[in-house]
Design a protein around this motif. Structure first.
Motif, mmCIF file in Angstrom:
data_model
loop_
_atom_site.group_PDB
_atom_site.id
_atom_site.type_symbol
_atom_site.label_atom_id
_atom_site.label_comp_id
_atom_site.label_asym_id
_atom_site.label_seq_id
_atom_site.Cartn_x
_atom_site.Cartn_y
_atom_site.Cartn_z
ATOM 1 N N ARG A 4 0.832 -1.206 0.000
ATOM 2 C CA ARG A 4 0.000 0.000 0.000
ATOM 3 C C ARG A 4 0.864 1.253 0.000
ATOM 4 O O ARG A 4 0.544 2.240 -0.644
ATOM 5 N N ARG A 5 1.991 1.234 0.724
ATOM 6 C CA ARG A 5 2.826 2.428 0.782
ATOM 7 C C ARG A 5 3.405 2.761 -0.586
ATOM 8 O O ARG A 5 3.502 3.933 -0.952
ATOM 9 N N VAL A 8 0.625 4.277 -2.803
ATOM 10 C CA VAL A 8 0.434 5.691 -2.457
ATOM 11 C C VAL A 8 1.579 6.528 -3.008
ATOM 12 O O VAL A 8 1.379 7.591 -3.603
ATOM 13 N N GLU A 30 -1.412 15.168 6.334
ATOM 14 C CA GLU A 30 -1.240 13.719 6.399
ATOM 15 C C GLU A 30 -2.563 13.023 6.713
ATOM 16 O O GLU A 30 -2.831 11.934 6.186
ATOM 17 N N LEU A 33 -4.540 12.989 3.460
ATOM 18 C CA LEU A 33 -4.004 11.997 2.527
ATOM 19 C C LEU A 33 -4.318 10.580 2.994
ATOM 20 O O LEU A 33 -4.608 9.689 2.179
ATOM 21 N N SER A 34 -4.265 10.355 4.305
ATOM 22 C CA SER A 34 -4.610 9.029 4.832
ATOM 23 C C SER A 34 -6.049 8.677 4.497
ATOM 24 O O SER A 34 -6.353 7.539 4.105
ATOM 25 N N TYR A 37 -6.425 7.956 0.584
ATOM 26 C CA TYR A 37 -5.920 6.662 0.127
ATOM 27 C C TYR A 37 -6.383 5.501 0.999
ATOM 28 O O TYR A 37 -6.055 4.349 0.723
ATOM 29 N N THR A 41 -2.018 6.258 9.146
ATOM 30 C CA THR A 41 -1.046 7.347 9.158
ATOM 31 C C THR A 41 0.378 6.811 9.016
ATOM 32 O O THR A 41 1.211 7.405 8.335
ATOM 33 N N THR A 43 1.337 4.109 7.395
ATOM 34 C CA THR A 43 1.568 3.732 5.996
ATOM 35 C C THR A 43 1.764 4.967 5.134
ATOM 36 O O THR A 43 2.642 4.999 4.252
ATOM 37 N N LEU A 44 0.975 6.005 5.390
ATOM 38 C CA LEU A 44 1.094 7.249 4.622
ATOM 39 C C LEU A 44 2.471 7.874 4.836
ATOM 40 O O LEU A 44 3.127 8.305 3.878
ATOM 41 N N ARG A 45 2.930 7.904 6.063
ATOM 42 C CA ARG A 45 4.246 8.488 6.350
ATOM 43 C C ARG A 45 5.366 7.655 5.722
ATOM 44 O O ARG A 45 6.377 8.198 5.281
#
Length: 243
Positions: A4-5, A8, A30, A33-34, A37, A41, A43-45
């Motif tokens: 997933r990362r 994104v 963030e 965006l979390s 997608y 958080t 995974t987003l970072r």
């Protein structure tokens, strides 16, 4: 299966490379965006860290994540030189300077070939390309050799725009050690780079004709924008050439 990362990161990368997100533009928060997608958080970072390592995104503490502007390359000239004069002459290049009176301890005693506790002047300089940190330098000079002028009003013949202090008389010997390594947390913070981005670290020690060290400089450049150039000059014996 693509994680997933990376999914994104790929989508955000397309937005940046296509121009939908322009240089200097702030990314959505963030949390936003979390939600977009549908990832955590963490995974987003992690996805943003991928883009930071690629030099596409930078995170500015307290402000958020931004599309990184194209960065000018740095040329470090080996020997008793300076950064590329074309870069040094740019009006956007500015230098912040902090000086401190310190005592030689640990590795500094070996670098400067002085006794433990000897008085030194430390110059901490960060040069900036616009608002972006450009390079970092820690310069150590024996107290009795410290230029009498203040860093806020330097004479042109003794200082350069890169923030590296140069004596008016070139040293007799310059020894440089060049290392590619990961930055320390303090270096990454000062240069606003990801801790996974390698830096080029130069330890430069200059000595006079008597062998006394007149300056020890610890220079750090982000590895994604630096070229190091070293030239060797051979002395030609004209008497041999004429034969």
């Amino acid at each position: 299966m693509t994680s997933r990362r990376l999914t994104v990161a790929d989508d955000l990368r397309r937005h940046i490379t296509s121009g939908r997100l322009g240089p200097g533009e702030r990314l959505p928060s963030e949390s936003a965006l979390s939600d977009r997608y549908q990832v955590s958080t963490a995974t987003l970072r992690s996805a943003l860290a991928v883009l930071q390592a690629e030099g596409l995104v930078e995170k500015i503490h307290g402000k958020g994540n931004f599309v990184r502007r194209p960065l000018r390359r740095i040329t470090y000239v080996g020997g008793w030189g300076i950064l590329d004069p074309r870069t040094a002459a740019d009006v956007d290049l500015r230098v912040t300077v902090r000086t401190a009176a310190i005592r030689a301890r640990g590795h500094l005693t070996a670098l400067l070939r002085v006794e433990d506790g000897s008085p030194l002047t430390e110059f901490l300089r960060v040069s900036h390309d616009g608002e972006v940190p450009h390079s970092l330098a820690r310069v150590y000079v024996p107290r009795d050799l410290t230029p009498p002028t203040t860093p806020t009003d330097p004479p042109r013949e003794a200082w350069v725009e890169t923030g590296i202090c140069l004596p008016s008389t070139p040293p007799a010997e310059v020894h440089e050690t060049v290392t590619a390594r990961l930055p320390t947390p303090d270096e990454a913070s000062a240069l606003r780079i990801n801790t996974a981005l390698a830096v080029l670290a130069v330890t430069r020690v200059a000595a006079d004709i008597a062998g006394r060290v007149v300056e020890a400089a610890l220079l750090v450049f982000p590895g994604d924008r630096v070229d190091a150039v070293f030239s060797t000059h051979h002395v030609i014996d004209e008497s041999q050439v004429s034969r």
